[in-house]
Design a protein around this motif. Structure first.
Motif, mmCIF file in Angstrom:
data_model
loop_
_atom_site.group_PDB
_atom_site.id
_atom_site.type_symbol
_atom_site.label_atom_id
_atom_site.label_comp_id
_atom_site.label_asym_id
_atom_site.label_seq_id
_atom_site.Cartn_x
_atom_site.Cartn_y
_atom_site.Cartn_z
ATOM 1 N N CYS A 147 26.829 3.446 -33.333
ATOM 2 C CA CYS A 147 28.218 3.885 -33.126
ATOM 3 C C CYS A 147 28.283 5.407 -33.014
ATOM 4 O O CYS A 147 27.688 6.130 -33.814
ATOM 5 C CB CYS A 147 29.070 3.411 -34.293
ATOM 6 S SG CYS A 147 30.757 3.999 -34.201
ATOM 7 N N ILE A 148 29.018 5.875 -31.999
ATOM 8 C CA ILE A 148 29.120 7.330 -31.803
ATOM 9 C C ILE A 148 30.485 7.860 -32.289
ATOM 10 O O ILE A 148 30.867 8.992 -32.005
ATOM 11 C CB ILE A 148 28.909 7.713 -30.320
ATOM 12 C CG1 ILE A 148 29.902 6.923 -29.440
ATOM 13 C CG2 ILE A 148 27.466 7.498 -29.883
ATOM 14 C CD1 ILE A 148 29.933 7.389 -27.981
ATOM 15 N N CYS A 193 33.524 7.364 -31.423
ATOM 16 C CA CYS A 193 34.437 7.875 -30.396
ATOM 17 C C CYS A 193 35.868 7.374 -30.576
ATOM 18 O O CYS A 193 36.791 7.872 -29.951
ATOM 19 C CB CYS A 193 33.934 7.468 -29.006
ATOM 20 S SG CYS A 193 33.936 5.670 -28.791
ATOM 21 N N ASN A 194 36.061 6.324 -31.396
ATOM 22 C CA ASN A 194 37.377 5.729 -31.694
ATOM 23 C C ASN A 194 38.026 5.007 -30.506
ATOM 24 O O ASN A 194 39.194 4.656 -30.564
ATOM 25 C CB ASN A 194 38.367 6.778 -32.212
ATOM 26 C CG ASN A 194 38.053 7.174 -33.632
ATOM 27 O OD1 ASN A 194 37.049 6.736 -34.191
ATOM 28 N ND2 ASN A 194 38.880 8.016 -34.205
ATOM 29 N N CYS A 249 37.495 2.044 -29.544
ATOM 30 C CA CYS A 249 37.822 0.674 -29.968
ATOM 31 C C CYS A 249 39.180 0.640 -30.665
ATOM 32 O O CYS A 249 39.964 -0.296 -30.458
ATOM 33 C CB CYS A 249 36.733 0.116 -30.881
ATOM 34 S SG CYS A 249 36.278 1.230 -32.209
ATOM 35 N N ALA A 272 36.708 1.542 -35.938
ATOM 36 C CA ALA A 272 35.630 2.532 -35.794
ATOM 37 C C ALA A 272 34.953 2.916 -37.107
ATOM 38 O O ALA A 272 33.878 3.515 -37.087
ATOM 39 C CB ALA A 272 36.182 3.779 -35.109
ATOM 40 N N CYS A 307 34.169 -0.651 -25.895
ATOM 41 C CA CYS A 307 33.157 0.209 -26.543
ATOM 42 C C CYS A 307 32.145 0.737 -25.512
ATOM 43 O O CYS A 307 31.541 -0.043 -24.771
ATOM 44 C CB CYS A 307 32.436 -0.596 -27.627
ATOM 45 S SG CYS A 307 31.126 0.355 -28.417
ATOM 46 N N PRO A 308 31.949 2.046 -25.441
ATOM 47 C CA PRO A 308 31.037 2.608 -24.428
ATOM 48 C C PRO A 308 29.553 2.395 -24.754
ATOM 49 O O PRO A 308 28.704 2.540 -23.879
ATOM 50 C CB PRO A 308 31.381 4.096 -24.438
ATOM 51 C CG PRO A 308 31.947 4.361 -25.778
ATOM 52 C CD PRO A 308 32.601 3.106 -26.230
ATOM 53 N N THR A 365 27.241 -2.346 -29.626
ATOM 54 C CA THR A 365 27.588 -1.746 -30.920
ATOM 55 C C THR A 365 28.609 -2.633 -31.619
ATOM 56 O O THR A 365 28.500 -2.903 -32.806
ATOM 57 C CB THR A 365 28.146 -0.321 -30.710
ATOM 58 O OG1 THR A 365 27.096 0.461 -30.163
ATOM 59 C CG2 THR A 365 28.613 0.288 -32.022
ATOM 60 N N LEU A 366 29.577 -3.098 -30.837
ATOM 61 C CA LEU A 366 30.501 -4.094 -31.387
ATOM 62 C C LEU A 366 30.021 -5.466 -30.918
ATOM 63 O O LEU A 366 29.762 -5.671 -29.729
ATOM 64 C CB LEU A 366 31.930 -3.825 -30.907
ATOM 65 C CG LEU A 366 32.607 -2.602 -31.526
ATOM 66 C CD1 LEU A 366 33.972 -2.362 -30.918
ATOM 67 C CD2 LEU A 366 32.720 -2.705 -33.040
HETATM 68 S S1 SF4 Z 1 34.157 2.184 -29.443
HETATM 69 FE FE1 SF4 Z 1 32.126 1.611 -30.078
HETATM 70 S S2 SF4 Z 1 31.115 3.482 -30.308
HETATM 71 FE FE2 SF4 Z 1 33.243 4.033 -30.224
HETATM 72 S S3 SF4 Z 1 33.863 3.994 -32.359
HETATM 73 FE FE3 SF4 Z 1 34.228 2.004 -31.645
HETATM 74 S S4 SF4 Z 1 32.385 0.890 -32.159
HETATM 75 FE FE4 SF4 Z 1 31.881 3.040 -32.292
#
Ligand code: SF4
Ligand code: SF4
Length: 652
Positions: free
Chosen positions: A260-261, A263-264, A266, A277, A297-298, A302-303
């Motif tokens: 996870c980066i 980035c919020n 999600c 996030a 999610c980019p 990750t999700l």
């Molecule tokens: S969109 Fe993906 S990468 Fe960005 S906060 Fe959410 S889970 Fe993390």
């Protein structure tokens, strides 16, 4: 305030659009084809669960409910326990509509998210609505949610089941709520949302139900309202205090912290405004596994769902659950009512008679009427009805009844006047024919429509037989028995009702018609068509024949069955005069009313005035009186007849 990011969640979008397109198809088809009966609740799982509750308590299904809704409801519950609220996310048109409306609020920066204590308190509204809805559905065997459901109101054009002010209020709250408050309907008002969250806490639900059933088993008589109340109260308390389910649903969104980066994105993508996030598992009760966060999610994978690359799972599960529900609904039919009035000993040796094609058994109300009719037949011990297939099962004592007697008691004989014979007709032809598939009141209605369209057919009567025996009265210069046979055996009947044209398939088959042709006088036809109405009152039997006179007056409306139902009102009105003692209709060449009165105590003028008053004074049970519009018209003055020189009076 979290804004919504547009996400390409193809599986979800496809299912949402498919639902909307199917609804639009139903609306358009309804516009262009008046024969089409659009059932906008046909697949509603909430209606199904209410109907299931009603069925469990009353042994009866709500009128408009069928297996489809019930199995959809059961699979909705299973779906929630396993996968969360897939119906809300992928199917519900109100959810889709309010989610899309919310984007207008976001665009103008006027949509807010209720948080903290207010968020938890507002959630009680949907539980209150759930309790009220289930309570009234079970007590009335009708779907109470139809009265206010904004979806049902819109798609039925505020139809007859809808309570206008309730539905309009719900609609206004839904639209305004969606624009200004994130998912207002879904989070705070939707009773299905409350029920879904109760299934997320299925352990509590199961514990209450098991305890209730055990108490019933050990002989305690506890109303079903108690478990309903306990489940709704506990459901709310669990939701408000924990905002998550207990162990369930099985499948949840998970976040891989390593990739996870932060980035919020999600958080912005989540239609329910959840914080994703910064948590590892999304176990919030509002998550309906829509998968928008995964799609947005980019960073790939990750999700996930249960830490697996199962982003396809919610769409596939939704389609599979619907397919299973439809399959079960087409293979299993539940009884609309299942009533027994015989005792255990009688029921243990009862035989079962089944008959299909009883089209008049089409809902809960007609099923209860059918049961009441059968209750009056000695030897019948219970009935089940199946409205989808118009089938009935009758439990009976084989020592007292046989199958033919049951069929005879199901059958209702009838007499129908189609056209008044012209005044100059000398004789009326009569033919008797056996008509196969002419059994219930719907068949009789189609039969009536067929014959009414034929000039020269005056009326018909039916009596039980296998096939049913129909006697048809007609003008032999206009049509012959062979022509009648042709008309009756047409494959469809077309008729107009309330400004619409309907075409229905029919399958009447005529047997043994032509050799029974005979002729009768028009007067005999009229008197054979009608059962005279006859009521005695005001101590009629205490008078001698010579004390009474008869006032006879033409009563054309006595030929109309609709007016026959109002005759008791007229009798009640006439009985206000203590010296009017009997009312009777007779059918000669014309229909007449005969009013018996005590000679010298009242007179013809007084009776005529009473008959022609604009309002009738009606006496109800319990001593109350009221006034109703007088539906009858007496345009002639009538005449006075003497009664024969009998010493005593008969009521016949
Ligand atoms: S969109 Fe993906 S990468 Fe960005 S906060 Fe959410 S889970 Fe993390
Ligand atoms: S958390 Fe993800 S899956 Fe759950 S509602 Fe929000 S966007 Fe949908």
């Amino acid at each position: 305030m979290a804004g919504h990011k547009k996400v390409k969640n193809i599986g979800r979008k496809s299912l949402q659009w498919t639902t909307l397109i199917l609804l639009a198809y139903m609306v358009i088809r309804l516009w262009i084809n008046p024969n089409y009966i659009a059932d906008f609740e046909a697949y509603c799982p909430f209606g199904g669960l209410q109907a299931f509750a009603s069925f469990s308590v009353n042994n009866s299904l709500a009128c408009s409910m069928a297996e489809t809704q019930i199995f959809m409801g059961i699979l909705l519950a299973i779906g929630i326990i396993l996968f969360s609220k897939l119906f809300c996310s992928y199917i519900c048109p109100v959810g889709t509509f309010t989610e899309w409306l919310g984007r207008i609020g976001d665009r103008f920066h006027v949509r807010y998210q209720i948080k903290g204590v207010a968020d938890r308190l507002f959630r009680i509204l949907k539980y209150a609505l759930l309790f009220v809805t289930v309570y009234f559905t079970v007590t009335s065997s009708e779907l109470f949610c139809k009265e206010y459901d904004p979806y049902y109101a819109i798609f039925t054009g505020f139809g007859s089941d809808v309570v206008f002010w309730m539905a309009l209020t719900a609609l206004a709250i839904t639209i305004l709520g969606a624009i200004f408050i994130r998912q207002f309907w879904c989070k705070y008002l939707c009773p299905l949302g409350a029920l879904s969250n109760i299934f997320t806490n299925v352990i509590m639900f199961a514990a209450v139900m098991v305890a209730y059933l055990l108490l019933l088993y050990f002989g305690l008589k506890i109303s079903w309202v108690w478990p309903l109340a306990i489940i709704t109260v506990f459901g709310y308390l669990l939701e408000a205090t924990r905002l998550k389910g207990w162990l369930f649903p099985v499948f949840k969104i998970t976040r891989k912290e390593q990739s996870c980066i932060n980035c919020n994105i999600c958080d912005l993508a989540c239609p329910m405004g959840l914080e994703i996030a910064h948590v590892d598992v999304i176990d919030h009760i509002d998550c309906h596994l829509c998968g928008d966060c995964i799609q947005a999610c980019p960073v790939n994978n990750t999700l996930q769902i249960n830490k697996k690359e199962w982003r396809w799972l919610p769409s596939v599960a939704t389609v599979s659950l619907i397919a299973i529900g439809l399959f079960l609904a087409t293979t299993i039919e539940l009884p609309t009512i299942n009533m027994r009035w015989g005792n255990d000993r009688q029921l243990a040796t009862a035989s079962i008679f089944s008959q299909s094609g009883i089209k008049s058994v089409k809902c809960y109300g007609s099923s209860v009427s059918f049961a009441n009719k059968m209750k009056r037949v000695p030897g019948v011990l219970g009935v089940e009805t199946f409205v989808k297939s118009h089938k009935v099962k009758v439990l009976y004592d084989p020592k007292k009844l046989d199958e033919e007697q049951i069929r005879k008691s199901i059958f209702t004989p009838g007499k129908t006047l189609l056209h008044r014979p012209p005044a100059d007709i000398k004789e009326i032809a009569v033919v008797k024919m056996g008509v196969d598939k002419l059994f219930d009141s719907y068949d009789a209605f189609y039969f009536t429509q067929l014959l009414r369209q034929q000039k020269g057919v005056f009326g018909f009567s039916t009596r039980f037989g296998e096939p049913v025996k129909a006697t048809i009265f007609f003008d032999s210069s206009a049509i012959q028995p062979s022509g009648l046979k042709q008309i009756i055996e047409q494959p469809t009947v077309t008729y107009r009702s309330r400004g619409k044209t309907y075409t229905k398939p029919i399958r009447f088959k005529v047997t043994d018609a032509t050799d029974s042709l005979r002729f009768i006088k028009p007067q005999s036809f009229i008197s054979s068509m009608f059962q005279p109405y006859n009521k005695i009152f005001n101590k009629y039997k205490t008078y001698r024949a010579q004390d009474l006179q008869i006032y006879q007056i033409a009563m054309p409306q006595a030929l109309n069955p609709r007016f026959r139902r109002s005759m008791s009102l007229l009798v009640s009105h006439l009985s206000t005069d203590d010296f009017i003692v009997r009312f009777q209709t007779i059918y000669k060449e014309r229909p007449y009313a005969r009013i018996y009165f005590v000679r010298g105590k009242t007179d013809v003028e007084h009776i005529y005035r009473a008959l022609t008053l604009p309002k009738l004074t009606v006496h109800y049970r319990g001593g109350k009186t009221g006034e109703v519009k007088n539906p009858f018209q007496f345009s002639e003055k009538g005449l006075v007849l003497k009664i024969g020189s009998k010493k005593t009076l008969s009521s016949k």
